[in-house]
Design a protein around this motif. Structure first.
Motif, PDB file in Angstrom:
ATOM      1  N   ASN A  32      34.222  31.965  25.412  1.00 58.15           N
ATOM      2  CA  ASN A  32      34.836  30.660  25.275  1.00 58.15           C
ATOM      3  C   ASN A  32      34.149  29.719  26.238  1.00 58.15           C
ATOM      4  O   ASN A  32      33.786  30.105  27.358  1.00 58.15           O
ATOM      5  CB  ASN A  32      36.335  30.734  25.572  1.00 58.15           C
ATOM      6  N   ALA A  33      33.990  28.489  25.803  1.00 58.02           N
ATOM      7  CA  ALA A  33      33.251  27.540  26.626  1.00 58.02           C
ATOM      8  C   ALA A  33      34.023  27.110  27.862  1.00 58.02           C
ATOM      9  O   ALA A  33      33.425  26.679  28.855  1.00 58.02           O
ATOM     10  CB  ALA A  33      32.881  26.309  25.799  1.00 58.02           C
ATOM     11  N   GLN A  34      35.359  27.224  27.812  1.00 55.63           N
ATOM     12  CA  GLN A  34      36.173  26.732  28.909  1.00 55.63           C
ATOM     13  C   GLN A  34      36.105  27.675  30.112  1.00 55.63           C
ATOM     14  O   GLN A  34      36.217  28.884  29.982  1.00 55.63           O
ATOM     15  CB  GLN A  34      37.630  26.583  28.464  1.00 55.63           C
ATOM     16  N   ASP A  35      35.906  27.064  31.273  1.00 57.74           N
ATOM     17  CA  ASP A  35      35.877  27.819  32.539  1.00 57.74           C
ATOM     18  C   ASP A  35      34.838  28.931  32.507  1.00 57.74           C
ATOM     19  O   ASP A  35      35.029  30.000  33.099  1.00 57.74           O
ATOM     20  CB  ASP A  35      37.256  28.406  32.854  1.00 57.74           C
ATOM     21  N   LEU A  36      33.733  28.696  31.835  1.00 57.50           N
ATOM     22  CA  LEU A  36      32.714  29.726  31.660  1.00 57.50           C
ATOM     23  C   LEU A  36      31.920  29.915  32.945  1.00 57.50           C
ATOM     24  O   LEU A  36      31.480  28.954  33.574  1.00 57.50           O
ATOM     25  CB  LEU A  36      31.770  29.338  30.520  1.00 57.50           C
ATOM     26  N   ALA A  37      31.756  31.156  33.334  1.00 60.16           N
ATOM     27  CA  ALA A  37      30.945  31.498  34.499  1.00 60.16           C
ATOM     28  C   ALA A  37      30.366  32.887  34.290  1.00 60.16           C
ATOM     29  O   ALA A  37      30.930  33.708  33.571  1.00 60.16           O
ATOM     30  CB  ALA A  37      31.774  31.454  35.781  1.00 60.16           C
ATOM     31  N   VAL A  38      29.217  33.113  34.926  1.00 62.21           N
ATOM     32  CA  VAL A  38      28.565  34.423  34.861  1.00 62.21           C
ATOM     33  C   VAL A  38      28.189  34.817  36.284  1.00 62.21           C
ATOM     34  O   VAL A  38      27.682  33.992  37.051  1.00 62.21           O
ATOM     35  CB  VAL A  38      27.305  34.398  33.969  1.00 62.21           C
ATOM     36  N   GLU A  39      28.431  36.081  36.617  1.00 62.47           N
ATOM     37  CA  GLU A  39      28.086  36.576  37.951  1.00 62.47           C
ATOM     38  C   GLU A  39      27.242  37.832  37.847  1.00 62.47           C
ATOM     39  O   GLU A  39      27.471  38.678  36.980  1.00 62.47           O
ATOM     40  CB  GLU A  39      29.346  36.876  38.770  1.00 62.47           C
ATOM     41  N   PHE A  40      26.256  37.927  38.752  1.00 65.78           N
ATOM     42  CA  PHE A  40      25.425  39.113  38.880  1.00 65.78           C
ATOM     43  C   PHE A  40      25.734  39.728  40.241  1.00 65.78           C
ATOM     44  O   PHE A  40      25.421  39.132  41.279  1.00 65.78           O
ATOM     45  CB  PHE A  40      23.939  38.754  38.779  1.00 65.78           C
ATOM     46  N   ASP A  41      26.385  40.879  40.198  1.00 65.16           N
ATOM     47  CA  ASP A  41      26.787  41.556  41.430  1.00 65.16           C
ATOM     48  C   ASP A  41      27.631  40.625  42.297  1.00 65.16           C
ATOM     49  O   ASP A  41      27.508  40.613  43.523  1.00 65.16           O
ATOM     50  CB  ASP A  41      25.553  42.033  42.191  1.00 65.16           C
ATOM     51  N   GLY A  42      28.485  39.840  41.636  1.00 69.81           N
ATOM     52  CA  GLY A  42      29.389  38.954  42.344  1.00 69.81           C
ATOM     53  C   GLY A  42      28.803  37.622  42.750  1.00 69.81           C
ATOM     54  O   GLY A  42      29.508  36.793  43.333  1.00 69.81           O
ATOM     55  N   VAL A  43      27.533  37.388  42.445  1.00 69.44           N
ATOM     56  CA  VAL A  43      26.887  36.121  42.796  1.00 69.44           C
ATOM     57  C   VAL A  43      26.753  35.282  41.523  1.00 69.44           C
ATOM     58  O   VAL A  43      26.268  35.766  40.495  1.00 69.44           O
ATOM     59  CB  VAL A  43      25.505  36.358  43.420  1.00 69.44           C
ATOM     60  N   ALA A  44      27.192  34.037  41.615  1.00 65.73           N
ATOM     61  CA  ALA A  44      27.237  33.191  40.425  1.00 65.73           C
ATOM     62  C   ALA A  44      25.846  32.869  39.904  1.00 65.73           C
ATOM     63  O   ALA A  44      24.932  32.522  40.662  1.00 65.73           O
ATOM     64  CB  ALA A  44      27.976  31.894  40.738  1.00 65.73           C
ATOM     65  N   ALA A  45      25.697  32.998  38.602  1.00 75.23           N
ATOM     66  CA  ALA A  45      24.470  32.583  37.934  1.00 75.23           C
ATOM     67  C   ALA A  45      24.416  31.057  37.875  1.00 75.23           C
ATOM     68  O   ALA A  45      25.428  30.370  38.061  1.00 75.23           O
ATOM     69  CB  ALA A  45      24.401  33.178  36.535  1.00 75.23           C
ATOM     70  N   THR A  46      23.244  30.537  37.602  1.00 72.80           N
ATOM     71  CA  THR A  46      23.079  29.088  37.478  1.00 72.80           C
ATOM     72  C   THR A  46      22.728  28.737  36.039  1.00 72.80           C
ATOM     73  O   THR A  46      22.395  29.596  35.230  1.00 72.80           O
ATOM     74  CB  THR A  46      21.979  28.591  38.422  1.00 72.80           C
ATOM     75  N   SER A  47      22.822  27.440  35.746  1.00 69.17           N
ATOM     76  CA  SER A  47      22.450  26.915  34.423  1.00 69.17           C
ATOM     77  C   SER A  47      23.164  27.656  33.299  1.00 69.17           C
ATOM     78  O   SER A  47      22.567  28.005  32.280  1.00 69.17           O
ATOM     79  CB  SER A  47      20.930  26.984  34.219  1.00 69.17           C
ATOM     80  N   VAL A  48      24.457  27.912  33.513  1.00 70.75           N
ATOM     81  CA  VAL A  48      25.241  28.621  32.498  1.00 70.75           C
ATOM     82  C   VAL A  48      25.527  27.666  31.338  1.00 70.75           C
ATOM     83  O   VAL A  48      26.059  26.571  31.537  1.00 70.75           O
ATOM     84  CB  VAL A  48      26.553  29.164  33.092  1.00 70.75           C
ATOM     85  N   VAL A  49      25.169  28.087  30.123  1.00 69.19           N
ATOM     86  CA  VAL A  49      25.337  27.238  28.934  1.00 69.19           C
ATOM     87  C   VAL A  49      26.028  28.047  27.845  1.00 69.19           C
ATOM     88  O   VAL A  49      25.563  29.130  27.470  1.00 69.19           O
ATOM     89  CB  VAL A  49      23.980  26.721  28.413  1.00 69.19           C
ATOM     90  N   TRP A  50      27.151  27.480  27.354  1.00 69.50           N
ATOM     91  CA  TRP A  50      27.829  28.072  26.200  1.00 69.50           C
ATOM     92  C   TRP A  50      27.108  27.568  24.955  1.00 69.50           C
ATOM     93  O   TRP A  50      27.121  26.372  24.646  1.00 69.50           O
ATOM     94  CB  TRP A  50      29.292  27.654  26.189  1.00 69.50           C
ATOM     95  N   VAL A  51      26.452  28.469  24.242  1.00 69.97           N
ATOM     96  CA  VAL A  51      25.724  28.094  23.039  1.00 69.97           C
ATOM     97  C   VAL A  51      26.653  28.097  21.840  1.00 69.97           C
ATOM     98  O   VAL A  51      26.738  27.128  21.081  1.00 69.97           O
ATOM     99  CB  VAL A  51      24.533  29.045  22.805  1.00 69.97           C
ATOM    100  N   ASN A  52      27.366  29.174  21.671  1.00 69.18           N
ATOM    101  CA  ASN A  52      28.399  29.293  20.643  1.00 69.18           C
ATOM    102  C   ASN A  52      29.311  30.440  21.044  1.00 69.18           C
ATOM    103  O   ASN A  52      29.183  30.981  22.152  1.00 69.18           O
ATOM    104  CB  ASN A  52      27.791  29.502  19.241  1.00 69.18           C
ATOM    105  N   SER A  53      30.219  30.776  20.180  1.00 71.08           N
ATOM    106  CA  SER A  53      31.234  31.764  20.549  1.00 71.08           C
ATOM    107  C   SER A  53      30.659  33.148  20.792  1.00 71.08           C
ATOM    108  O   SER A  53      31.341  34.018  21.345  1.00 71.08           O
ATOM    109  CB  SER A  53      32.309  31.841  19.463  1.00 71.08           C
ATOM    110  N   THR A  54      29.400  33.384  20.407  1.00 68.92           N
ATOM    111  CA  THR A  54      28.805  34.703  20.612  1.00 68.92           C
ATOM    112  C   THR A  54      27.613  34.675  21.556  1.00 68.92           C
ATOM    113  O   THR A  54      27.034  35.721  21.841  1.00 68.92           O
ATOM    114  CB  THR A  54      28.332  35.303  19.269  1.00 68.92           C
ATOM    115  N   THR A  55      27.245  33.514  22.070  1.00 65.63           N
ATOM    116  CA  THR A  55      26.012  33.416  22.852  1.00 65.63           C
ATOM    117  C   THR A  55      26.199  32.529  24.070  1.00 65.63           C
ATOM    118  O   THR A  55      26.717  31.411  23.961  1.00 65.63           O
ATOM    119  CB  THR A  55      24.862  32.862  21.995  1.00 65.63           C
ATOM    120  N   VAL A  56      25.733  33.027  25.204  1.00 67.84           N
ATOM    121  CA  VAL A  56      25.729  32.275  26.453  1.00 67.84           C
ATOM    122  C   VAL A  56      24.362  32.477  27.103  1.00 67.84           C
ATOM    123  O   VAL A  56      23.810  33.586  27.082  1.00 67.84           O
ATOM    124  CB  VAL A  56      26.838  32.762  27.405  1.00 67.84           C
ATOM    125  N   THR A  57      23.811  31.425  27.669  1.00 63.59           N
ATOM    126  CA  THR A  57      22.560  31.551  28.418  1.00 63.59           C
ATOM    127  C   THR A  57      22.798  31.168  29.865  1.00 63.59           C
ATOM    128  O   THR A  57      23.712  30.387  30.178  1.00 63.59           O
ATOM    129  CB  THR A  57      21.454  30.661  27.834  1.00 63.59           C
TER     130      THR A  57
END
Length: 759
Positions: free
Chosen positions: A306-331
Motif C-alpha cells: 500500500n502506498a500509505q506510510d510506505l517504508a523499507v528497511e534493510f537490517d533496520g536501516v531505512a532505505a531511500t528513494s522509496v517509490v510505490w509503483v503499484n500494489s505489487t511493486t515498490v522500488t
C-alpha cells in the motif's frame, strides 16, 4: 406548593341548562396579581352576552369572538396582593360555566438564573434545564427570540425544554416569559456552537486489526458528548486536545476506505473515505539480492503493498528513494550496511512483512594480481585473477572496459576468465559484482604478434653457439626462440626491435646434406612470429681415421697420408691441422669423405720431432671441426735395421716346431720377408743370424691379441687380436716398446704367434 395545588385541583362544573356555556381552558393560565393580563377562554356555546369573572371579580375588555372563544383582561386580585389559584367563570343568559382553580395569580414576574448546558448545536434539539424562580405552568422559554420546544415547568424553580435551531453561531439571550406577569432574560446565556468539521487525519490508513494512533484535525470540536467512529465502530483512547484536534485509536475494521465520524455537543462531522483499512503487506522477492556496503543499489520489491506510510528497511536501516509503483511493486535504494546477509522489511499502513536474509552486503572487490600479465591483442588468453572479496553475484571482468569471456567464480579470492580482444597496450583489469568494482591499474598488457625481419648472421655450425642479432618487433615477454624447432640459448630482449641469442645445437636433428635451411620462430605474450628460411646450419667436418697411422724420416718423400671422415668441403675455409695446438698442413680435397696430405708436408711441419711423437689430427672449417687424438706416430729412422728377426711359436700341441722367419727390407713402412727358418728346438731362446731362407712367406691368416707376457730380456710382448692381413697392417698395429724394438703378433689357423723384433 404549586404541584400540590395542581394535584388538588378540582374542576367545578355548574349544572348546565341546555346550551349552557362550557369553559374548557384559559391561556395563559396565570398572570400578575395586579391584573391586566390578556387571556383567551376556549370552550363551547359561548354567546355575545357572556361575562367573565375571576373569583367573582369581573374581567374587563370582554370580547365575544365566537361560540368557542372569548377574549378578556384579568382584574386585580381582591383583596389585593393575594396570589394563588382562582376559579374563572363564564356567565351568560343560557347559564354559566366555571373552570375551578383555572387561573393563577402570580405575585412576581419569572426570574432565570442559569441554563444547563449553556451551549449546543446550531440545529437545536439540545435538551436544557433552566433554573430560576416564579416559574408558572404558562411560563415560556425563548433563545434569541426563538421558542424552545418540549417545555416542561417542573416547579416554580425548574423548567426543561429543547433548544430551537439558530442561524448563527455565538452567544444568545435566553428569556423566560410568563404571560400577563412578565419576563426575565439571561443575557448571552446560551451559546450556539458552530457545526464541527473534519479536515484530515494525520494517519490515513492502518491495519485491519486496528490499534493505529490517529490525530484528527478539524474545526469546532467540543469535549462534550465526544465520540469518534470508523465505519460506525467506536474508536478508543479518545483524547480531546482542543477545538481543532482530537486523538484516538482506530478499532478493527475491514479492508477498504471508511467514513470517519466525530460527534460532540456541537453536532456531527463526517469525513467520507477518511481512513483506509489495509491488509498486512506481503514481501515476496527482490530483483537484486546483493549490493555494496555503501548502499545505493536500486532494488525492485515484489509482493502486495500500500502506498500509505510506505517504508523499507534493510537490517533496520531505512532505505531511500522509496517509490510505490503499484500494489505489487515498490522500488527503493539500499542504505549503507555491513558485510553479510540482512533481513529486508517493508512497512505500510497495513503493518509490515520481512524477508529473512534477503539481501547481502558485499565489500568492494580487490584485484591483487593476474597469473598471466600479458597476451595477444586477439584475446583468448586464459587468466587466473587473485584478490579478495570476490562474489559470484552479477560478476563481470573487464579489460579496459571490454568484457572478458568464460568468467568462472572459483572462490572469494580466485576468478578465472578468458581475455577479450583489445588494442595493444596496458589495460586496466576491473572486477565487478554486487559489491562494486575493483581495478588493477595497468594490470594486463595486450601485445601485438612479434615479427622477425632480419638476422645479422645467416649461417652457422650445426653445433650451435653462434651469437646472432634479430631485428623486428618484439616484446620483453619472450617465451621461446627456436631455430628449426630447437630452442636458442642466451636469449636477451634488447628493445622493442632487437633480440640477441645464441644458436642451438642442431647436430642431433640435422640431415645428410652439408647445409640445412631452417625457420626462426619467436613467441611472446603477443603470439608468435617466423622468419622463413632465416638461418642455415652447416655440418662440421667429421674425422674417422688416418692411413697410415705412422710415418718416418725413411719414408719415400712422395708418400701420402689419407684422412677419412665426412662433410669435407672443397672450399677455402677447409683446413687440416696436426698436433696440439694444431699446425695447418696443405691438403688435397678428394671427396666429401676423403682428404689427402703428403708425408713430407707433415714431417716438414714438425722439424726436430722426437722419435715416437704422437700427433692429433684436426679437420675444420669456419663453422667447426673434429679432432682425432694421437692418431699419427712420427719415427726418427737414424738407425739401420740390419737384421730383422720374425719369431713364431706354434701352439699346435701336435708339434713343438718353432718357426723363425728372417727379413731385411723396410721400404716405405712395408716389411719384406726374404727367408724363413724352421727348428725343432722346443725351448730355444732368441735366435739371431738364421740361415734358412724361404721367399714369399704367407702372412695369412691375420693375428689376434690373446695375452701379455714378458720376454727374457724384460721387454713386453703384446698379442694383437685385430686382424692384420698384410705386412702393412702389421705396421699399423705396432706399439713402441723402446727405441728400435717393435712387436707384431700374427695368428694362423694353428693359433701361432709371431714376434717381430728390430734392433
Amino acid at each position: 406548593m404549586q404541584a400540590a395545588l395542581y394535584r388538588n385541583r378540582k374542576r367545578r362544573i355548574a349544572r348546565q341548562t341546555p346550551n349552557a356555556p362550557i369553559l374548557i381552558s384559559v391561556l395563559p393560565a396565570s398572570g400578575s396579581e395586579d391584573g391586566g393580563t390578556a387571556i383567551v377562554l376556549t370552550g363551547h356555546f359561548f354567546t355575545a352576552d357572556a361575562t367573565v369573572d375571576i373569583n367573582g371579580v369581573a374581567c374587563t375588555s370582554v370580547v365575544f369572538v365566537s361560540d368557542t372563544t372569548i377574549n378578556c383582561t384579568t382584574p386585580a386580585t381582591v383583596p389585593a396582593n393575594t396570589p394563588g389559584f382562582e376559579d374563572i367563570t363564564v356567565t351568560q343568559a343560557t347559564g354559566a360555566s366555571t373552570l375551578t382553580l383555572g387561573y393563577r395569580y402570580l405575585s412576581d414576574a419569572p426570574l432565570i438564573t442559569s441554563i444547563t448546558p449553556d451551549h449546543g448545536p446550531l440545529v437545536g434539539g439540545q435538551a436544557v434545564a433552566i433554573l430560576g424562580e416564579f416559574f408558572d405552568p404558562t411560563t415560556g422559554v425563548t433563545i434569541d427570540g426563538d421558542a424552545c420546544t418540549s417545555i416542561v415547568v417542573i416547579d416554580e424553580e425548574n423548567i426543561t425544554c429543547v433548544t430551537p435551531s439558530n442561524l448563527g453561531a455565538g452567544f444568545k439571550d435566553v428569556e423566560v416569559l410568563t404571560p400577563g406577569v412578565g419576563s426575565d432574560q439571561l443575557l448571552l446565556g446560551y451559546e450556539y456552537l458552530p457545526v464541527p468539521s473534519i479536515t484530515s487525519l494525520d494517519v490515513a490508513c492502518g491495519p485491519l486489526v486496528g490499534g493505529t494512533a490517529v490525530t484528527i484535525t478539524g474545526t469546532n470540536f467540543v469535549n462534550e458528548n465526544l465520540t469518534v467512529e470508523f465505519d460506525g465502530v467506536p474508536a478508543t483512547g479518545i483524547v480531546f486536545q482542543n477545538s481543532t484536534t482530537i486523538d484516538c485509536i482506530t478499532p478493527a475494521g475491514s479492508a477498504g476506505s471508511v467514513q470517519v465520524d466525530v460527534s460532540c455537543i456541537a453536532g456531527d462531522a463526517a469525513l467520507a473515505d477518511g481512513f483506509e483499512y489495509v491488509a498486512v503487506p506481503i514481501l515476496t522477492s527482490l530483483d537484486v539480492t546483493c549490493g555494496p556496503l555503501a548502499g545505493g543499489t536500486s532494488i525492485t520489491l515484489t509482493g502486495m503493498f500500500n502506498a500509505q506510510d510506505l517504508a523499507v528497511e534493510f537490517d533496520g536501516v531505512a532505505a531511500t528513494s522509496v517509490v510505490w509503483v503499484n500494489s505489487t511493486t515498490v522500488t527503493c535504494d539500499t542504505p549503507a550496511g555491513t558485510t553479510g546477509d540482512v533481513d529486508v522489511e517493508v512497512f505500510d499502513c497495513g503493518g509490515s512483512d520481512t524477508l529473512l536474509a534477503a539481501f547481502e552486503y558485499i565489500p568492494v572487490p580487490i584485484v591483487s594480481s593476474l597469473d598471466v600479465v600479458c597476451g595477444p591483442i586477439a584475446g583468448s588468453t586464459a587468466i587466473t585473477i587473485t584478490g579478495s572479496f570476490f562474489n559470484p553475484a552479477n560478476l563481470t571482468v573487464e579489460f579496459d572496459g571490454v568484457t572478458a569471456t568464460s568468467i568462472v567464480f572459483v572462490n572469494d579470492t580466485t576468478i578465472t576468465c578468458v581475455t577479450p580482444a583489445v588494442s595493444a597496450g596496458d589495460a586496466d583489469v576491473t572486477v565487478t559484482h554486487c559489491g562494486g568494482s575493483g581495478t588493477l591499474i595497468n594490470g594486463y598488457e595486450f601485445v601485438a604478434e612479434p615479427t622477425i625481419t632480419s638476422i645479422d648472421i645467416v649461417i652457422g655450425t650445426e653445433n650451435g653457439g653462434t651469437a646472432v642479432v634479430l631485428t623486428g618487433t618484439f616484446h620483453d615477454s619472450i617465451t621461446t626462440l627456436e631455430f628449426g624447432g630447437e630452442q636458442a640459448s642466451s636469449v636477451v630482449y634488447v628493445n622493442a626491435t632487437t633480440v640477441n641469442c645464441v644458436t642451438p645445437d642442431y647436430s642431433g636433428v640435422m640431415g645428410v646434406p652439408i647445409t640445412e635451411l631452417v625457420n626462426i620462430e619467436i613467441a611472446d605474450c603477443g603470439g608468435s612470429g617466423e622468419l622463413v628460411n632465416g638461418f642455415t646450419f652447416h655440418h662440421d667436418p667429421e674425422y674417422v681415421s688416418i692411413n697410415p697411422t705412422f710415418i718416418s724420416e725413411c719414408d719415400t718423400p712422395g708418400g701420402i697420408v689419407t684422412i677419412t671422415g665426412d662433410y669435407f668441403t672443397n672450399t677455402g675455409d677447409m683446413q687440416v691441422e696436426f698436433g696440439d695446438p694444431g699446425i695447418p698442413v696443405a691438403h688435397t680435397y678428394v671427396s666429401q669423405t676423403s682428404i689427402t696430405v703428403t708425408r713430407a708436408a707433415i714431417l716438414a711441419a714438425f722439424p726436430g720431432f722426437l722419435d715416437g711423437d704422437l700427433l692429433d689430427v684436426h679437420v675444420l672449417n669456419q663453422y667447426g671441426g673434429a679432432t682425432g687424438i694421437d692418431q699419427l706416430t712420427l719415427f726418427a729412422m737414424s738407425w739401420a735395421p740390419t737384421l730383422h728377426v720374425l719369431i713364431g711359436t706354434a701352439t699346435n700341441h701336435a708339434s713343438s716346431t718353432r718357426h723363425i722367419a728372417a727379413f731385411h727390407e723396410w721400404t716405405n713402412g712395408v716389411l719384406t720377408f726374404t727367408r724363413v727358418w724352421f727348428t725343432d728346438h722346443m725351448h730355444q731362446d732368441l735366435l739371431i743370424n738364421a740361415s734358412a731362407i724361404e721367399s714369399g712367406i704367407n702372412l695369412s691368416p691375420c693375428p689376434h691379441v690373446v695375452k701379455q707376457t714378458r720376454l727374457l730380456d724384460g721387454s713386453t710382448l703384446y698379442f694383437v687380436e685385430e686382424h692384420v692381413c698384410s705386412i702393412e697392417e702389421w705396421q699399423k698395429k705396432s706399439m713402441l716398446m723402446t727405441k728400435g724394438h717393435w712387436v707384431f703378433h700374427l695368428g694362423s689357423t694353428y693359433s701361432s704367434v709371431l714376434t717381430l723384433l728390430t734392433t
